[in-house]
Design a protein around this motif. Structure first.
Motif: not given
Length: 347
Positions: A189-213
């Protein structure tokens, strides 16, 4: 055409979602996906969203041959149909991630799709990205990593948002360390920095996709969904993510401006806890397609609309009924994949 190289080494990068779109790619729902609730309600909400997107830009609808008449009945002339057999409708996750270069050329990344850790059948959906790229004669990069588009969000200037809950989940790439996952994401993706959040939303079937949070509103500015109820399962999750965002910087060293939107009230449908998010909106050319949920959330719906009007004064905020779509495990951002404006790369 498959390019046997790394996108970053050829000058390609993933643009921000507000980069001008050539079109939106979606996939028509199929009964085999077993969305909870009457399919009629799903199709009505889905087709309404399609028509609203089509007010801003062209829409390509992936659809099985036996469902083409149904697509025409619900969507009319709002879509161009691409005939293909699909397992489900989440093109954010199984569709190609497009990359661009400084010459105005586009190519596509074909991630390995395993249906969010092997939860559902996905043999056909794992072929969606190559089929779309072939349909539009766009070169592709085959990435050696399991990935879904909903698990990442970029600012177009070298910074990427994601969650550890998803990208480091052993049901995706158990053979890869965090460092190797970072390396592949950065190179493709030609990225220089990744910001890692811990978790997505509770009960998210995708295992915590960023696009919900959380998502970028523009470089240096992040919108995040927060939960103010200390007794709710998402309270501590949102507090942890806020702490990370407040204490980190982007690829250019900027401290983030953080805009908070209050989470919708919980909704249970037929015993299923629905994962509701105002952050699962979709950028279109000149607008925002925003899921709202009505009922007990009507006041919060209005607040979310007003907040996005403040954040995006030059965009038209168009609301859609997000409740039926959420029954399937996602919303309008999950159901869409943007193709940026450009010409197919000549490599």
């Amino acid at each position: 055409m498959v390019i046997d190289d790394i996108p970053a080494s050829l000058g390609f990068r993933m643009p921000a979602e507000w980069h001008k779109h050539a079109r939106t790619i979606m996939a028509w729902p199929v009964v085999e996906a077993e969305w909870p609730g009457p399919l009629e309600e799903i199709l009505e909400a889905y087709s309404d969203a399609v028509k609203k997107i089509a007010m801003f830009e062209p829409v390509t609808m992936i659809a099985r041959g036996d469902l083409m008449d149904q697509v025409h009945d619900y969507c009319g002339s709002a879509v161009e149909i691409m005939k293909f057999i699909n397992d489900d409708s989440w093109t954010r996750d199984n569709g190609p991630t497009f990359v661009i270069n400084n010459k105005g050329e586009i190519a596509g990344i074909n991630w390995i799709f395993n249906a969010w850790g092997g939860k559902y059948p996905c043999e056909n959906d794992n072929r969606v990205a190559p089929a779309v790229l072939k349909h539009y004669n766009i070169p592709r990069f085959d990435a050696p990593i399991v990935m879904e588009g909903g698990s990442i969000h970029v600012d177009g200037e070298g910074t990427l948002l994601t969650t550890e809950e998803c990208l480091l989940n052993i049901n995706r790439n158990p053979h890869l360390t965090r460092e190797k996952i970072e390396d592949r994401v950065k190179k493709y993706l030609n990225i220089q920095k990744i910001v890692w959040l811990k978790e997505g939303l509770y009960g998210d079937d995708t295992d915590g996709h960023i696009d919900n949070v959380a998502c970028f509103a523009k470089p240096g500015v992040i919108i995040t969904q927060v939960c103010s109820d200390p007794n709710a399962p998402d309270y501590q999750r949102s507090q942890n993510n806020l702490e990370i965002l407040r204490s980190t910087t982007d690829a250019k060293g900027r401290t983030f401006e953080i805009i908070e939107i209050e989470q919708p009230n919980p909704v249970v449908y037929d015993g299923l806890h629905l994962t509701l998010s105002y952050l699962n909106f979709y950028f279109v050319n000149g607008g925002i397609i925003l899921p709202v949920f009505g009922g007990e959330n009507s006041t919060k719906d209005v607040a979310a609309i007003e907040k996005l009007k403040e954040v995006f004064p030059d965009r038209k905020i168009v609301a859609i009924n997000g409740l039926p779509l959420t029954r399937g495990g996602g919303n309008i951002h999950c159901l869409t994949q943007q193709m940026p404006e450009g010409i197919p790369a000549r490599l």
